[in-house]
Design an enzyme around this catalytic site. Structure first.
Site, mmCIF file in Angstrom:
data_model
loop_
_atom_site.group_PDB
_atom_site.id
_atom_site.type_symbol
_atom_site.label_atom_id
_atom_site.label_comp_id
_atom_site.label_asym_id
_atom_site.label_seq_id
_atom_site.Cartn_x
_atom_site.Cartn_y
_atom_site.Cartn_z
ATOM 1 N N ASP A 263 2.406 4.879 -0.253
ATOM 2 C CA ASP A 263 1.830 6.139 0.178
ATOM 3 C C ASP A 263 1.720 7.142 -0.967
ATOM 4 O OD1 ASP A 263 1.814 5.146 2.779
ATOM 5 O OD2 ASP A 263 3.783 5.995 3.252
ATOM 6 N N ARG B 14 0.856 -1.190 0.000
ATOM 7 C CA ARG B 14 0.000 0.000 0.000
ATOM 8 C C ARG B 14 0.893 1.241 0.000
ATOM 9 N NH1 ARG B 14 -4.333 -1.908 4.678
ATOM 10 N NH2 ARG B 14 -5.239 -3.648 3.519
ATOM 11 N N ARG C 129 11.035 5.664 5.152
ATOM 12 C CA ARG C 129 11.264 7.109 5.129
ATOM 13 C C ARG C 129 11.779 7.621 6.480
ATOM 14 N NH1 ARG C 129 5.587 9.052 3.173
ATOM 15 N NH2 ARG C 129 6.481 11.117 3.634
#
Length: 245
Positions: free
Chosen positions: A53, A51, A198
């Site tokens: 972002d 999924r 991240r």
């Protein structure tokens, strides 16, 4: 009826991520389901392996869906690409068993994060890199990678809003490469928490800046406290490279 495995490539710049949402039609899943419904002559539910972002890209996303029409498998990418926007491409289609699930059957995923390390930005790669103007201590970041490899509780690298029930993940490999003027982080693991890659990148950059010491990395991991880790690096630098089965 056939279960189709799709390998996809997309530029996530104009999308609110992979997962379909109520407040926007600009998601990768939405566009795929719209296109597949035209081929299938009725609604299609697409399952994605990752999924990704908003703003995140993919060169090797994997999805699967059930098609009721008897379309030859080699025709699926051709038909699909005629209906998809130019920034989403189906690279490959395969017929798989009816019990195959792109997300739950995956054994690992590999991501790349690109840092454009130069004083001035580049108009040509601005949507695919994090522009960082300061010097980077590559040697120190490479040393830090060793702390992340293995099985750990990565709660410290989990953004708020993460729905994951299990925060324990295994990082199989994590490497830093210099591709002047870029620096690439490539990381492979059995799963990743929301914004985990991240946040790891942001932590490594803060290490390079001197805000975090190398000896702190182990403690940050074991602390299981998001406030101990670094900032969340921008989404556009991240690309899903491959999903393993």
């Amino acid at each position: 009826m056939q279960n189709i495995k799709l390998t996809l490539e997309y530029d996530g710049t104009n999308y609110s991520g992979w997962q379909i949402q109520k407040n926007t039609v600009y998601t990768i899943q939405e566009k795929l389901q719209e296109a597949l419904a035209k081929i299938n002559k009725k609604p299609v539910k697409v399952q994605g392996a990752s999924r990704t972002d908003a703003g995140v890209h993919a060169t090797g996303q994997v999805a699967n869906c059930i098609l009721d029409v008897a379309i030859p498998i080699e025709r699926v990418p051709v038909a699909l690409n005629r209906l998809l926007p130019d920034d989403i491409v189906c690279k490959k289609a395969e017929k798989v068993g009816m019990d195959f699930h792109s997300r739950y059957d995956s054994s690992a995923k590999k991501y790349r994060y690109r840092i454009f390390n130069k004083k001035l930005p580049s108009v040509f790669v601005r949507n695919y890199v994090y522009h960082y103007i300061y010097d980077i201590n590559l040697s120190l970041m490479k040393q830090a990678c060793e702390y992340f490899i293995g099985t750990h509780d990565f709660t410290s690298f989990q953004a708020s809003g993460c729905a994951a029930k299990n925060t324990i993940k295994t990082i199989e490999s994590m490497d830093i490469y210099q591709r002047k003027p870029e620096i690439w982080l490539e990381i492979k693991g059995d799963g990743f928490l929301y914004n985990m890659v991240r946040i790891i990148v942001g932590t490594l950059i803060e290490l390079s800046m001197g805000k975090i010491q190398l000896s702190d990395i182990k403690n940050i991991i074991t602390a299981r406290d998001r406030s101990q880790a670094g900032f969340t690096a921008p989404s556009q630098g991240l690309t899903l490279l491959e999903v393993y089965y």
